[in-house]
Enzyme design. Structure first.
Site, PDB file in Angstrom:
ATOM      1  N   HIS A  39       0.453  -1.013  -0.159  1.00 52.82           N
ATOM      2  CA  HIS A  39       0.309  -0.170   0.119  1.00 52.82           C
ATOM      3  C   HIS A  39       1.267   1.086  -0.080  1.00 52.82           C
ATOM      4  CE1 HIS A  39      -2.337  -3.445   1.693  1.00 52.82           C
ATOM      5  NE2 HIS A  39      -3.299  -2.519   1.495  1.00 52.82           N
ATOM      6  N   HIS A 271      -4.019   2.901  -3.457  1.00 52.79           N
ATOM      7  CA  HIS A 271      -4.032   2.809  -2.306  1.00 52.79           C
ATOM      8  C   HIS A 271      -3.123   0.696  -1.936  1.00 52.79           C
ATOM      9  CE1 HIS A 271      -6.206   1.305   1.459  1.00 52.79           C
ATOM     10  NE2 HIS A 271      -5.753   0.164   1.074  1.00 52.79           N
ATOM     11  N   GLU A 420     -17.263  -4.229  24.930  1.00 53.79           N
ATOM     12  CA  GLU A 420     -17.010  -5.033  25.331  1.00 53.79           C
ATOM     13  C   GLU A 420     -15.763  -4.406  24.658  1.00 53.79           C
ATOM     14  OE1 GLU A 420     -21.139  -6.287  26.309  1.00 53.79           O
ATOM     15  OE2 GLU A 420     -20.011  -5.218  24.295  1.00 53.79           O
ATOM     16  N   HIS A 482     -28.023 -15.141  25.606  1.00 56.74           N
ATOM     17  CA  HIS A 482     -27.678 -15.030  26.572  1.00 56.74           C
ATOM     18  C   HIS A 482     -26.236 -16.360  26.760  1.00 56.74           C
ATOM     19  CE1 HIS A 482     -28.887 -11.080  26.954  1.00 56.74           C
ATOM     20  NE2 HIS A 482     -28.338 -10.345  28.101  1.00 56.74           N
TER      21      HIS A 482
END
Length: 671
Positions: A39, A271, A420, A482
Site C-alpha cells: 500500500h 491505495h 466489550e 445470553h
C-alpha cells in the site's frame, strides 16, 4: 548495520523538510514495487505528518528501543506499514536494516505486510484490522496515566501518538474506545487522522459523510484541522494538542493519498497495489527525487539519524533519576516492568486453597473468582480490573481497588461501560505498554463482541485475562441470546488462547494462577452463574490444573468408562460415576479445565487418561466440536445440540438431557 544507500552525488545545500519526507515516500514506493505487493498511497500521503512528528516531537531512542518512558507511536492504519518501517530504518533502529526494507512482505522478514509487534525494533503493536490500533492506543495512554499516578512525572511522563485512517474511524470499535478516552480525559493521547477522503471502493463520500471533528468533540476530545502537507500547520497543531492535558486530541490532516504520483495521487488506485515503474518515475520527477531505488542522499540520512538521537539526553536523565530511586518503590517499578508475579502468587494460591478446602463452600465459580481476587489484588498492584458494565455479575471488583477516573488515575478498576470490544482492545494496549496486568469481565456470550481483539491478544502473545461469566444454559432465565453454546469451541479454535473452565473454587484458584503466570498469551476464565460444590477435597498444594486434565475420581478397578467433563458438568459426571459404579461398571472421572494445556502434555501422560477404558464420554453444556480428538468419533457426548431456552437452569439441564441419568443410560447402551 545496513543503511539506506547514499547517493553518489550529494548536494551541499541544507536538508529540508521536503527532503526528509520524500525519503519516506521513496523508500515506501520502492519497497512496495520490489515486493509487487503493498500500500504505497498512505505512506506517501502522510509522510509530511510523520516527518514533523518524529523530527520535532517524538521522545524515543533507537539505541534503547524499549526505554519505558519513550513516547509510543501506533500506526493504526497498518496497511501503510512502509511508512513506519522507513522511519524506523532512517532514525537508526538497528534491527530495521535496509535489507529488511528490501524484503518487505517476504517470509521471515521483520517488515510484514502489516506491522507485527516488536518493541525492540520500534513496532509497539500489531495493526492491520482497522480500528484496533487506535483502540490499543487508548489502552497505552490509560496505562501511562495510571503508572504516572503511581510513580510520578520523573519516571512516567510520555505521549501516545497514533496515525489513523478513515477506515479506522468507520469501524465500530473506534467509537467505543474513543468515547472511553474522552470520558477518561486522556490528554496525552494525540491522534493524527489521515483525512484523505479515499477508501478502497473510491471516495469516502460513497459511504462515510460523518462530521468527524464534531463526533470527537462530542466524545470530549479537542480537535484541529490542518493541511497535511504544510509542516508549519502540522507542527502548530501537535504543539497545541500537547498543551491540553485535560482532553485527548484529534488532528484531522487533509492529505492527498499517493502524494506526488502523476496519475494516481488522490485516487483509490494508489491505495493497495504497487504504483508501477512508469508512475514511480513520474513521482520521482514531481517530488524532485532523482535518486535510484532505496538510495538516500547522505545528508538526508544524516538528518534522520540526528532526529533519532535527539532524545538521548532525555533518556539518560531519566535513567539517572531511576538510579537515584531506591528501596521499595524502585523494587516495585522494576517488578512491574518485568511483569513476573509467579513467586508472589504461589504461596497466596496455596494458602487460599487450604482455606477453601477447610471451608468447602458451595459457590458459583464467578464468586470463587471474586474470592481469589480478594487474595491477589492487595499484593499485586499491577493487577488492573474492569468490566463492561457487569461488575456486579462478573464479580471483578475487589474492595478498596479504587475507581479510575479523569480526576484520579490512582485507582485500579476501570468501568468500561457497555464497550466489550473497546475494553478488550484497550486491555491489549495496557498489556503492551508494560507495567500493568489487565483483566476485564463480561458474559461469555459477549466474547463475540470481543473476538477480534482476543485474536490479537493471541497473535501478539499478550497476557490479558478475560473473565467470562454466565458460561452456559446454567445462567437460566435470560434465555438463548445470553446462553453460550458454540462459544467454548469458537474460543478453543483460536491458536495461543488458554480457555480455562474450572469446576469449583479450588480449580478456580489454580486457573487464576495459570492465567497470571502465562506471559505469552491471553487466558479466558469461563465461570458459572450457578453454585457448584467443592469437589477437590484432598488439599493438594500442587496446581494439578496446569496439566489441563487429570483424574479427579478413579474407578474402583480397571475402568470400563472414562467420563470427561469441565466446569459445572463435573458435578454431573461425579454423580453418574457413583451410579455406574453401583451398577458394577467401574468408571473414572477426568476433570479437564483446559484442553489446550492437556494437548501440551507428553504422549505418555495423555495416554494415561485417554486409554484403558472401553467407553469414552464427554459432558459439557456446549456443542461437541473440539471433543472428538479426545473421546473419538464413536465416543459419547452429552451436551448441547441447539440453542438454549428461557427457564430455571435446573429445568434446562433436564430438558436438554445433560444429566447423570443420561450419561448412565448412554454408557450402559455402549457397554
Amino acid at each position: 548495520m545496513s543503511s539506506a544507500q547514499p547517493a553518489k552525488s550529494q548536494a551541499p545545500e541544507a536538508v529540508t523538510h521536503n527532503d526528509m519526507a520524500n525519503a519516506l515516500r521513496a523508500l515506501s514506493m520502492d519497497a512496495v514495487q520490489k515486493a509487487n505487493s503493498g500500500h504505497p498511497g498512505m505512506p506517501m500521503g502522510m509522510a509530511d505528518v510523520a516527518t514533523v512528528l518524529f523530527t520535532q516531537f517524538m521522545k524515543f531512542d533507537p539505541s534503547l528501543p524499549t526505554w519505558p518512558d519513550r513516547d509510543r507511536f501506533i500506526l493504526s492504519a497498518g496497511h501503510g506499514s512502509m511508512l513506519l518501517y522507513s522511519i524506523l530504518h532512517l532514525t537508526g533502529y538497528e534491527k530495521m536494516t535496509l535489507d529488511q526494507l528490501k524484503n518487505f512482505r517476504q517470509l521471515h522478514s521483520l517488515t510484514a505486510g502489516h506491522p507485527e509487534v516488536m518493541p525492540e525494533a520500534g513496532i509497539e503493536t500489531t495493526t492491520g484490522p482497522l480500528g484496533q490500533g487506535i483502540s490499543n492506543a487508548v489502552g497505552f495512554a490509560l496505562a501511562e496515566r495510571m503508572l504516572n499516578a503511581r510513580f510520578g512525572n520523573d519516571l512516567v511522563n510520555h505521549y501516545t501518538y497514533v496515525i489513523c485512517s478513515d477506515g479506522d474511524l468507520m469501524e465500530g470499535i473506534s467509537h467505543e474506545a474513543c468515547s472511553l478516552a474522552g470520558h477518561l480525559g486522556l490528554g496525552k493521547l494525540i491522534a493524527l487522522y489521515d483525512d484523505n477522503a479515499i477508501s478502497i471502493d473510491g471516495p469516502t463520500s460513497l459511504s462515510f459523510t460523518d462530521d468527524t471533528r464534531k463526533r470527537f468533540e462530542a466524545y470530549g476530545w479537542e480537535t484541529f484541522e490542518v493541511d497535511g502537507h504544510n509542516p508549519e500547520q502540522i507542527s502548530k497543531a501537535i504543539a497545541a494538542a500537547q498543551m491540553n492535558l485535560a482532553k485527548p486530541s484529534l488532528i484531522a490532516c487533509k492529505t492527498k493519498i499517493g502524494y506526488g504520483a502523476p496519475t494516481k495521487q488522490g485516487s483509490a488506485s494508489s491505495h493497495g497495489s504497487p504504483l508501477g515503474d512508469e508512475e514511480i518515475a513520474g513521482a520521482r520527477k514531481n517530488l524532485g527525487w532523482s535518486h535510484a531505488p532505496f538510495e538516500v542522499p547522505g545528508p538526508v540520512l544524516a538528518a534522520w539519524r540526528t532526529a533519532g538521537q535527539h532524545s538521548q539526553k532525555d533518556r539518560k536523565n531519566w535513567q539517572a533519576r531511576l538510579d537515584q530511586m531506591s528501596g521499595d518503590k524502585r523494587e516495585l517499578f522494576d517488578r512491574m516492568q518485568k511483569g513476573d508475579v509467579a513467586k508472589t502468587i504461589e504461596p497466596l494460591i496455596e494458602n487460599f486453597k487450604k482455606k477453601m478446602t477447610a471451608e468447602a463452600p458451595k459457590i458459583a465459580t464467578r464468586a470463587a473468582s471474586g474470592k481469589v481476587l480478594e487474595a491477589l489484588v492487595p499484593v499485586l498492584p499491577e493487577l488492573i480490573g474492569g468490566s463492561a458494565d457487569l461488575t456486579g455479575s462478573n464479580l471483578t471488583l475487589v474492595k478498596d481497588m479504587g475507581k479510575v477516573s479523569k480526576a484520579d488515575y490512582s485507582g485500579r478498576y476501570v468501568y468500561y461501560g457497555v464497550r466489550e470490544h473497546g475494553m478488550a482492545a484497550a486491555m491489549n494496549g495496557m498489556a503492551l505498554h508494560k507495567g500493568l496486568i489487565p483483566y476485564g469481565g463480561t458474559f461469555l456470550s459477549f466474547t463475540d463482541y470481543c473476538r477480534p481483539s482476543i485474536r490479537l491478544s493471541a497473535i501478539m502473545k499478550q497476557r490479558v485475562v478475560y473473565v467470562m461469566t454466565h458460561d452456559s444454559i446454567g445462567l437460566g432465565e435470560d434465555g438463548p441470546t445470553h446462553q453460550p453454546v458454540e462459544h467454548l469451541a469458537a474460543l478453543r479454535a483460536i491458536p495461543n488462547v488458554l480457555v480455562l473452565r474450572p469446576c469449583d473454587v479450588i480449580e478456580t484458584a489454580e486457573c487464576w494462577q495459570i492465567a497470571l503466570e502465562h506471559t505469552t498469551g491471553p487466558s479466558i476464565l469461563v465461570l458459572t452463574r450457578q453454585n457448584l460444590p467443592l469437589v477437590r477435597k484432598e488439599g493438594s498444594s500442587e496446581n494439578i490444573s496446569k496439566k489441563g486434565a487429570y483424574i479427579l475420581a478413579e474407578a474402583s478397578s480397571q475402568p470400563v468408562a472414562t467420563l470427561w467433563a469441565t466446569g459445572s458438568e463435573i458435578e454431573i459426571a461425579l454423580k453418574a460415576r457413583d451410579m455406574l459404579e453401583a451398577a458394577a461398571i467401574p468408571t473414572r472421572v477426568v476433570s479437564a479445565p483446559s484442553l489446550e494445556l492437556f494437548a501440551k502434555q507428553d504422549e505418555k501422560y495423555q495416554a494415561s487418561l485417554t486409554h484403558g477404558s472401553k467407553v469414552a464420554v464427554a459432558c459439557e453444556a456446549a456443542i461437541r466440536q473440539g471433543w472428538d480428538h479426545i473421546i473419538g468419533r464413536d465416543g459419547i457426548f452429552v451436551g448441547m445440540k441447539s440453542f438454549g431456552e428461557s427457564a430455571p437452569y435446573q429445568e434446562l439441564y433436564k430438558h436438554f438431557g445433560i444429566t447423570a441419568e443420561a450419561i448412565v443410560e448412554a454408557v450402559k447402551k455402549k457397554v
